[in-house]
Enzyme design. Sequence first.
Site, PDB file in Angstrom:
ATOM      1  N   CYS A   2       0.809  -1.217   0.000  1.00 34.48           N
ATOM      2  CA  CYS A   2       0.000   0.000   0.000  1.00 34.48           C
ATOM      3  C   CYS A   2       0.843   1.268   0.000  1.00 34.48           C
ATOM      4  CB  CYS A   2      -0.883   0.026   1.234  1.00 34.48           C
ATOM      5  SG  CYS A   2      -1.952  -1.389   1.381  1.00 34.48           S
ATOM      6  N   ARG A  27       5.552  -0.113  -5.794  1.00 31.13           N
ATOM      7  CA  ARG A  27       5.460  -0.888  -4.569  1.00 31.13           C
ATOM      8  C   ARG A  27       4.517  -2.076  -4.701  1.00 31.13           C
ATOM      9  NH1 ARG A  27       6.682   2.509   0.159  1.00 31.13           N
ATOM     10  NH2 ARG A  27       5.123   1.384   1.321  1.00 31.13           N
ATOM     11  N   TRP A  75      -2.976  -2.662  -1.521  1.00 30.25           N
ATOM     12  CA  TRP A  75      -2.583  -4.048  -1.788  1.00 30.25           C
ATOM     13  C   TRP A  75      -3.401  -4.889  -0.812  1.00 30.25           C
ATOM     14  CZ3 TRP A  75       0.017  -8.160   0.714  1.00 30.25           C
ATOM     15  CH2 TRP A  75       0.581  -9.121  -0.129  1.00 30.25           C
ATOM     16  N   ASN A 100      -2.048   2.348   5.772  1.00 34.83           N
ATOM     17  CA  ASN A 100      -1.163   1.218   5.464  1.00 34.83           C
ATOM     18  C   ASN A 100      -0.996   0.406   6.739  1.00 34.83           C
ATOM     19  OD1 ASN A 100      -0.777   2.338   2.998  1.00 34.83           O
ATOM     20  ND2 ASN A 100       1.412   2.750   3.237  1.00 34.83           N
ATOM     21  N   GLY A 101      -0.918  -0.900   6.614  1.00 34.61           N
ATOM     22  CA  GLY A 101      -0.728  -1.742   7.799  1.00 34.61           C
ATOM     23  C   GLY A 101      -1.978  -2.567   8.063  1.00 34.61           C
ATOM     24  N   GLU A 483      18.391 -17.273  -6.128  1.00 34.89           N
ATOM     25  CA  GLU A 483      17.991 -15.934  -6.559  1.00 34.89           C
ATOM     26  C   GLU A 483      17.523 -15.972  -8.022  1.00 34.89           C
ATOM     27  OE1 GLU A 483      17.180 -13.280  -5.295  1.00 34.89           O
ATOM     28  OE2 GLU A 483      17.409 -11.763  -6.839  1.00 34.89           O
ATOM     29  N   LYS A 487      13.841 -14.869  -9.302  1.00 30.51           N
ATOM     30  CA  LYS A 487      13.606 -13.863 -10.354  1.00 30.51           C
ATOM     31  C   LYS A 487      12.644 -14.417 -11.397  1.00 30.51           C
ATOM     32  CE  LYS A 487      14.644 -11.025  -8.944  1.00 30.51           C
ATOM     33  NZ  LYS A 487      15.172 -10.749  -7.703  1.00 30.51           N
ATOM     34  N   GLU A 490       9.092 -14.746 -10.026  1.00 30.05           N
ATOM     35  CA  GLU A 490       8.481 -13.440  -9.748  1.00 30.05           C
ATOM     36  C   GLU A 490       7.917 -12.792 -11.009  1.00 30.05           C
ATOM     37  OE1 GLU A 490      10.684 -11.051  -6.170  1.00 30.05           O
ATOM     38  OE2 GLU A 490      11.919 -11.469  -7.901  1.00 30.05           O
ATOM     39  N   HIS A 506      18.577 -36.650  -4.187  1.00 28.33           N
ATOM     40  CA  HIS A 506      17.691 -36.827  -3.038  1.00 28.33           C
ATOM     41  C   HIS A 506      16.283 -36.323  -3.324  1.00 28.33           C
ATOM     42  CE1 HIS A 506      21.180 -38.070  -0.818  1.00 28.33           C
ATOM     43  NE2 HIS A 506      21.807 -36.961  -1.178  1.00 28.33           N
ATOM     44  N   LYS A 605       6.710  -4.308  -3.692  1.00 25.81           N
ATOM     45  CA  LYS A 605       8.128  -3.976  -3.581  1.00 25.81           C
ATOM     46  C   LYS A 605       8.544  -3.843  -2.125  1.00 25.81           C
ATOM     47  CE  LYS A 605      12.099  -2.538  -5.209  1.00 25.81           C
ATOM     48  NZ  LYS A 605      12.909  -3.603  -5.809  1.00 25.81           N
TER      49      LYS A 605
HETATM   50  C1  G6P Z   1       9.648  -8.024  -1.409  1.00 26.72           C
HETATM   51  C2  G6P Z   1      10.289  -7.571  -2.699  1.00 26.72           C
HETATM   52  C3  G6P Z   1      11.616  -8.287  -2.882  1.00 26.72           C
HETATM   53  C4  G6P Z   1      12.510  -8.070  -1.675  1.00 26.72           C
HETATM   54  C5  G6P Z   1      11.801  -8.463  -0.376  1.00 26.72           C
HETATM   55  C6  G6P Z   1      12.586  -7.985   0.834  1.00 26.72           C
HETATM   56  O1  G6P Z   1       9.284  -9.363  -1.512  1.00 26.72           O
HETATM   57  O2  G6P Z   1       9.442  -7.826  -3.786  1.00 26.72           O
HETATM   58  O3  G6P Z   1      12.266  -7.792  -4.034  1.00 26.72           O
HETATM   59  O4  G6P Z   1      13.668  -8.830  -1.814  1.00 26.72           O
HETATM   60  O5  G6P Z   1      10.524  -7.835  -0.302  1.00 26.72           O
HETATM   61  O6  G6P Z   1      12.601  -6.589   0.832  1.00 26.72           O
HETATM   62  P1  G6P Z   1      13.745  -5.687   1.409  1.00 26.72           P
HETATM   63  O7  G6P Z   1      13.322  -4.292   1.085  1.00 26.72           O
HETATM   64  O8  G6P Z   1      13.749  -5.949   2.897  1.00 26.72           O
HETATM   65  O9  G6P Z   1      15.025  -6.070   0.777  1.00 26.72           O
END
Ligand code: G6P
Length: 610
Positions: A2, A27, A75, A100-101, A483, A487, A490, A506, A605
């Site tokens: 949000c 975000r 969100w 927000n929250g 990672e 990616k 995502e 395994h 984000k």
């Molecule tokens: C969300 C974002 C990711 C990020 C994660 C942790 O899931 O989409 O890209 O890695 O939060 O966020 P931070 O700001 O703590 O790195």
Amino acid sequence: MCGIVGAVAERNVVEILLEGLKRLEYRGYDSAGVALLQSDGSLTRVRRTGKVQELVDAIGEDEALGSTGIAHTRWATHGGVTEANAHPHVSDERIAVVHNGIIENYQTLRENLSAKGYRFTSDTDTETIAHTVNEAMKTAGSLLEAVQQAVTQFHGAYGTVIMDKQDPSRVVVARSGSPLVIGLGLGENFIASDQMALLPVTRRFIFLEEGDVAEITRRSVTIFDKQGNEVEREVIESNIEHDAGDKGGYRHYMLKEIHEQPTVVRNALQHRLDEKGLVADVFGSGADALFEKVKHVQIIACGTSYHAGMTARYWLEQYANVSCNVEIASEFRYRKSVVHENSLLVTISQSGETADTLAALRLAKELGYMASLTICNVPGSSLVRESDLSFMTRAGAEIGVASTKAFTTQLTAFLMLTLALGKYNSMSASDENAIVQALHSLPAKLEETLTITQGIEDLAEEFADKHHSLFLGRGDQYPIAMEGALKLKEISYIHAEAYASGELKHGPLALIDEEMPVIVVAPNNELLEKLKSNVEEVRARGGIMYVFADKDTAFASDDTMRVINVPHCDAPIAPIIYTIPLQLLSYYVALIKGTDVDQPRNLAKSVTVE
Ligand code: G6P
């Protein structure tokens, strides 16, 4: 997640609010709305599901006006993605609220308020804020007093902005758990959940502290702390360089950010590493004296930042001789853990606002870690303000939800931390020298690696119709495989799993067939021969492999294996270098699939709720 924007001005604030919302789109959100007050006391509210542009189009038709206003991107947490659940929420067409929250006790509040005759028109927890404030107005002398009374009833997290139709000259804001920043203008003032939203109108900011309530008018900002005492908070001049509105000619922010990596890594190293090695106290004043005592490191993070932490564990133990644990913040905060002697707590976060990471830091402070360090990309963020030491990664604003340049600068920071801690834990001179030289070569190596785009575009074509994939790596490349898988899932929505190659037998070998592409990261290191055996295990079962390999590894393309050569690099920076082709692969696959690269579905984000 949000986003909030608010303004109190003389001019019409609609454009400012909508531009602010656009700048918060990165975000992640699923609906948007705005409420405006005019000096004659009229309240206009427009809400839409979908993109901010839908809201802009809707407002265009209505020609909304207002010199005081609040706006929000939602969100969904409580209640589905509907217009009725979108913010702002109102009570009696008088009090308007964005939030927000999560108000955790919203059910109880809702029952009590319903009993008093308040009618709920949404499924959200936020609507209870509007009615609670409205109810408090019955006895309070002002909106400020009403909000101060109301917040004592809320459990959970909130960053909230409230306005009253009967007094369009002000908004009242409250922060507990979800960040809010006040923007100071000339004869006008602003509020937002993130300074990005306000960069077109001001560079002067006040970050509210936990428990603060503030009253904002055109000409004044008055802040009260948790105890209700009026307080002064520092005004900070923002020096954010990168403008969120600028894709710099690239098709997506993500691609722009991938290509920025040589520059931002160079920035991250500047004045911190010279020819002789690491400059003293780069982790903050007094850091070296503290590091001298560190015997253990506990890293806490989420998402991509967690993968940076996992990579760091390999480095800290291999080069710096410091034992290290890494844990996902949402796990750490809810289990009993044992604190090692002389243990340094390291949080790592792009945003500095991730709710679970912040909660883990607060818990760790109670548990008795010797000190806390945050490696973070956003100056002034909650993690930075609440940690003993902070180290800025200097990646600049990252807009793409899928983290790229934030990750590689985090890894760069961790190599510097390895040098800083290794100094006091008998790190060998040859290892120290190897890391220093490798770091000096890193920006140029990243530039060279970015030139392999063409091969990856071709590969992406073969990949785009697949539904599953497996990423393999060994040693410090295992977190890089994780990672890479993150990616891909995502932004292309292809199911991707990462395994340490040694674990193949395994379980995951059972999945291998030609519909399950296997991506292998294969630098030329001491584990290469082991990795080659793993590759043969996949080949023997009819698997199709895509191998990112150092050209000296003698991997060759054939019917079952496509090899993409990655420039040779020194061992300490190999995890950073091999990240690049995996970022590019996911980007090009997403491009072919036509997904929303910068704002993938369901993701945010900055995850400011747990
Ligand atoms: C969300 C974002 C990711 C990020 C994660 C942790 O899931 O989409 O890209 O890695 O939060 O966020 P931070 O700001 O703590 O790195």
